[in-house]
Design a protein around this motif. Sequence first.
Motif, mmCIF file in Angstrom:
data_model
loop_
_atom_site.group_PDB
_atom_site.id
_atom_site.type_symbol
_atom_site.label_atom_id
_atom_site.label_comp_id
_atom_site.label_asym_id
_atom_site.label_seq_id
_atom_site.Cartn_x
_atom_site.Cartn_y
_atom_site.Cartn_z
ATOM 1 N N LYS A 1 0.819 -1.215 0.000
ATOM 2 C CA LYS A 1 0.000 0.000 0.000
ATOM 3 C C LYS A 1 0.854 1.267 0.000
ATOM 4 O O LYS A 1 0.340 2.370 0.079
ATOM 5 C CB LYS A 1 -0.885 0.029 1.272
ATOM 6 N N GLY A 2 2.167 1.074 -0.007
ATOM 7 C CA GLY A 2 3.059 2.236 -0.048
ATOM 8 C C GLY A 2 3.578 2.689 1.297
ATOM 9 O O GLY A 2 4.238 3.724 1.403
ATOM 10 N N THR A 3 3.297 1.932 2.344
ATOM 11 C CA THR A 3 3.806 2.294 3.664
ATOM 12 C C THR A 3 5.340 2.187 3.655
ATOM 13 O O THR A 3 5.882 1.172 3.208
ATOM 14 C CB THR A 3 3.209 1.358 4.733
ATOM 15 N N PRO A 4 6.009 3.231 4.139
ATOM 16 C CA PRO A 4 7.481 3.297 3.958
ATOM 17 C C PRO A 4 8.278 2.468 4.965
ATOM 18 O O PRO A 4 8.962 3.012 5.818
ATOM 19 C CB PRO A 4 7.769 4.798 4.114
ATOM 20 N N ILE A 5 8.184 1.150 4.875
ATOM 21 C CA ILE A 5 8.980 0.274 5.737
ATOM 22 C C ILE A 5 9.890 -0.565 4.856
ATOM 23 O O ILE A 5 9.435 -1.117 3.846
ATOM 24 C CB ILE A 5 8.078 -0.676 6.562
ATOM 25 N N GLU A 6 11.145 -0.669 5.235
ATOM 26 C CA GLU A 6 12.083 -1.522 4.484
ATOM 27 C C GLU A 6 12.801 -2.431 5.475
ATOM 28 O O GLU A 6 13.243 -1.972 6.530
ATOM 29 C CB GLU A 6 13.103 -0.630 3.738
ATOM 30 N N ILE A 7 12.915 -3.715 5.142
ATOM 31 C CA ILE A 7 13.695 -4.643 5.970
ATOM 32 C C ILE A 7 14.898 -5.106 5.150
ATOM 33 O O ILE A 7 14.731 -5.571 4.015
ATOM 34 C CB ILE A 7 12.864 -5.872 6.401
ATOM 35 N N ARG A 8 16.084 -4.969 5.718
ATOM 36 C CA ARG A 8 17.283 -5.476 5.041
ATOM 37 C C ARG A 8 17.853 -6.640 5.840
ATOM 38 O O ARG A 8 18.323 -6.454 6.962
ATOM 39 C CB ARG A 8 18.346 -4.365 4.923
ATOM 40 N N GLY A 9 17.808 -7.813 5.229
ATOM 41 C CA GLY A 9 18.348 -9.006 5.862
ATOM 42 C C GLY A 9 19.860 -9.077 5.705
ATOM 43 O O GLY A 9 20.444 -8.481 4.789
ATOM 44 N N ARG A 10 20.451 -9.824 6.609
ATOM 45 C CA ARG A 10 21.910 -10.034 6.589
ATOM 46 C C ARG A 10 22.675 -8.716 6.513
ATOM 47 O O ARG A 10 23.626 -8.556 5.752
ATOM 48 C CB ARG A 10 22.303 -10.956 5.447
ATOM 49 N N ASN A 11 22.185 -7.774 7.293
ATOM 50 C CA ASN A 11 22.873 -6.499 7.481
ATOM 51 C C ASN A 11 23.225 -6.418 8.954
ATOM 52 O O ASN A 11 22.355 -6.206 9.786
ATOM 53 C CB ASN A 11 21.959 -5.325 7.111
ATOM 54 N N ARG A 12 24.469 -6.670 9.260
ATOM 55 C CA ARG A 12 24.877 -6.737 10.671
ATOM 56 C C ARG A 12 25.568 -5.439 11.090
ATOM 57 O O ARG A 12 26.576 -5.065 10.497
ATOM 58 C CB ARG A 12 25.819 -7.932 10.883
ATOM 59 N N VAL A 13 25.007 -4.804 12.113
ATOM 60 C CA VAL A 13 25.626 -3.569 12.612
ATOM 61 C C VAL A 13 26.890 -3.939 13.382
ATOM 62 O O VAL A 13 26.850 -4.782 14.285
ATOM 63 C CB VAL A 13 24.653 -2.791 13.512
ATOM 64 N N THR A 14 27.994 -3.319 13.018
ATOM 65 C CA THR A 14 29.271 -3.656 13.661
ATOM 66 C C THR A 14 29.817 -2.514 14.497
ATOM 67 O O THR A 14 30.701 -2.722 15.322
ATOM 68 C CB THR A 14 30.323 -4.041 12.608
ATOM 69 N N ALA A 15 29.307 -1.307 14.265
ATOM 70 C CA ALA A 15 29.787 -0.174 15.073
ATOM 71 C C ALA A 15 28.739 0.924 15.056
ATOM 72 O O ALA A 15 27.969 1.058 14.102
ATOM 73 C CB ALA A 15 31.109 0.363 14.524
ATOM 74 N N ILE A 16 28.707 1.660 16.139
ATOM 75 C CA ILE A 16 27.784 2.792 16.231
ATOM 76 C C ILE A 16 28.542 3.969 16.824
ATOM 77 O O ILE A 16 29.347 3.806 17.742
ATOM 78 C CB ILE A 16 26.545 2.442 17.087
ATOM 79 N N GLU A 17 28.309 5.125 16.261
ATOM 80 C CA GLU A 17 28.959 6.339 16.747
ATOM 81 C C GLU A 17 27.891 7.386 16.960
ATOM 82 O O GLU A 17 27.124 7.681 16.034
ATOM 83 C CB GLU A 17 29.958 6.807 15.677
ATOM 84 N N ASP A 18 27.819 7.926 18.162
ATOM 85 C CA ASP A 18 26.827 8.954 18.465
ATOM 86 C C ASP A 18 27.406 10.302 18.058
ATOM 87 O O ASP A 18 28.384 10.761 18.630
ATOM 88 C CB ASP A 18 26.497 8.932 19.966
ATOM 89 N N LYS A 19 26.783 10.918 17.069
ATOM 90 C CA LYS A 19 27.282 12.200 16.562
ATOM 91 C C LYS A 19 26.503 13.377 17.161
ATOM 92 O O LYS A 19 26.601 14.490 16.663
ATOM 93 C CB LYS A 19 27.157 12.239 15.036
ATOM 94 N N GLY A 20 25.687 13.113 18.146
ATOM 95 C CA GLY A 20 24.913 14.198 18.751
ATOM 96 C C GLY A 20 23.611 14.451 18.021
ATOM 97 O O GLY A 20 22.536 14.173 18.525
ATOM 98 N N SER A 21 23.717 14.930 16.779
ATOM 99 C CA SER A 21 22.514 15.210 15.996
ATOM 100 C C SER A 21 22.000 13.957 15.286
ATOM 101 O O SER A 21 20.909 13.944 14.738
ATOM 102 C CB SER A 21 22.806 16.287 14.955
ATOM 103 N N HIS A 22 22.793 12.903 15.256
ATOM 104 C CA HIS A 22 22.405 11.642 14.620
ATOM 105 C C HIS A 22 23.392 10.560 15.066
ATOM 106 O O HIS A 22 24.356 10.865 15.777
ATOM 107 C CB HIS A 22 22.415 11.777 13.087
#
Lengths: 542, 60
Positions: A147-168
């Motif tokens: 119906k056009g609802t903006p949801i996307e699922i990406r399989g086999r995408n493993r987050v390996t690092a996260i950096e908090d940039k304050g605004s994002h």
Amino acid sequence: MNMEPRYRLAFQLYPYEKVPAQDAGAPIRHPIVIVGAGPIGVATALDLGQRGQPVLVLDDHEGIGEGSRAICFSQRCLEIADRLGCGEAMVEKGVVWNLGKVFHGPQKVFEFNLLPEEGHKNPAFINLQQPYFERFLVDQVRAEQAKGTPIEIRGRNRVTAIEDKGSHVLLSIETPDGPYQIEADWLIACDGARSPLRDMLGLGFDGRVFEDNFLIADVKMTADFPTERWFWFEPPFKDAGQSALLHKQPDDIWRIDFQLGWDIDRERELKEENVRARVDAMLGPDARYELEWTSIYTFQCRRMERFRHGRVMFAGDAAHQVSPFGARGANSGMQDAENLAWKLDLVIGGVAPENLLDSYSEERVYGADENILNSTRATDFITPKSEMSTIFRNAVLTLAHDHAFARPLVNSGRLSVPCTYDGLSLTGDDALPGAPTRSRPGAPSPDTPYGNGFLLNALGADFTLLTVNTDAPESVTEAGVTATRLALTTADDPTGLIADRYLGQASVAVYLIRPDQHVVARWPDFDEPAIRRALRHAIGLE
Amino acid sequence: MPLTLTPNMPDQDAIYQDLIAAHEGLSKDDSDALNARLILILMNHIGDREVLVEALRAAK
């Protein structure tokens, strides 16, 4: 980077596909990224997507892990799923049970009937293998996408690092085609009990660790066992441990839980012949069955201190864990999802201040503490920690056989009920004398029959102004949020349940209800200034 | 209802004798179990958490 799966899949639903973002020179910015496509991640994505927010869900697998796992889904959980559009399919597939038997050793202590309350669309509980529960949610995502609802699922995408940039935040992601990066304005961590994101951010996870292990077996059996929950304290069958549970699921699958204790050899216990020895001892030598799935589960009772850390929110098992007694894991996670979604939607829309997200942490920490308290009490009853505790536990079981008073003391888990946000920041005033306690401010609105259907289906996705026996404008808009009126009258209440659940001793009532169906405040008439104040209060403006 | 800590049993000697007699001939385990059942029955009869908490405090 090791991209090997950590578990086997029941359903492959989001196979890896390369996306152009992987070749983009600079990281692409997303308003909302959810890490983990388990039930809580997908439910949150559905809720946000239906509110028009573009959501990207990342999962390090390509589908849903096998095994019945959560198995027991509560009424509130089903109401949430129903609002998202997939509750009916779950109830249709699930097994409804009301009868239970409690045993102590070889002796039956008593039987109970949950005697479900009338006038709810959803049953008090269903048993359903978790992979089905998750698949219905993902099916709903697919229907929404069409119906056009903006949801996307990406399989086999493993987050390996996260950096908090304050605004994002900046996320590094590993894929079969190599790494790439994306940015997220808001990140929701639904990455499970071992939450890699929690570790990457160096956040603690405090609480009481119970050193206990459960051997869980899904057994396929066409034998005519009744649809009942059987629970044993000190089971009489050989090597069964401290407690055992037998529970029916769809597809002729029975779920068996053996509490093994703390000092076990996992590999040895999981050997098929050893699992079979236990199951044979429980079901009797003549039972014919196939082992569908076995696992060993170690539980803990603990939570994060806060569920919001700047631009990162934690939900579900990533934020809190409880013992299995009472089915409070996935059921409370679904309440996290619905609590967070409308708030984040209003914050991103610029309607509510960012501190509304702190109320997510406040309310769901409160819920987690309630669940941890209940499941800790059940654990202490099932596995007494001292000699005297054992003596009292056994005295309760002895008395329960003959005397009704002792049966409520028998604690094999208090089945999950939604928590009421009594006295918390967003909860408004109770200005309606004589009204029922169950629908007080902070409580989830109780369902009732309404017209040809049910009340909860008639509540809007946004704020609702529910009136009983009184006039009011069709809507009230304050500070950018609109509460839409839903008019009820006791003239059209053949079951009397609207009066019972919303009026009590009162003859007229006005309720302000949040998008997650929790009551903000209630009054004996349409008091516009009070309603406007309550609306502002409910979105964190006051 | 406050916890009664003043004399309240008219036939105290007989009631006390009943209590001791109930344990006669029991092993330590059976006596412990009897005590536990008795406490639970009396707790339910009182049925008031405030009184019970006061009683627990007085007994400590």
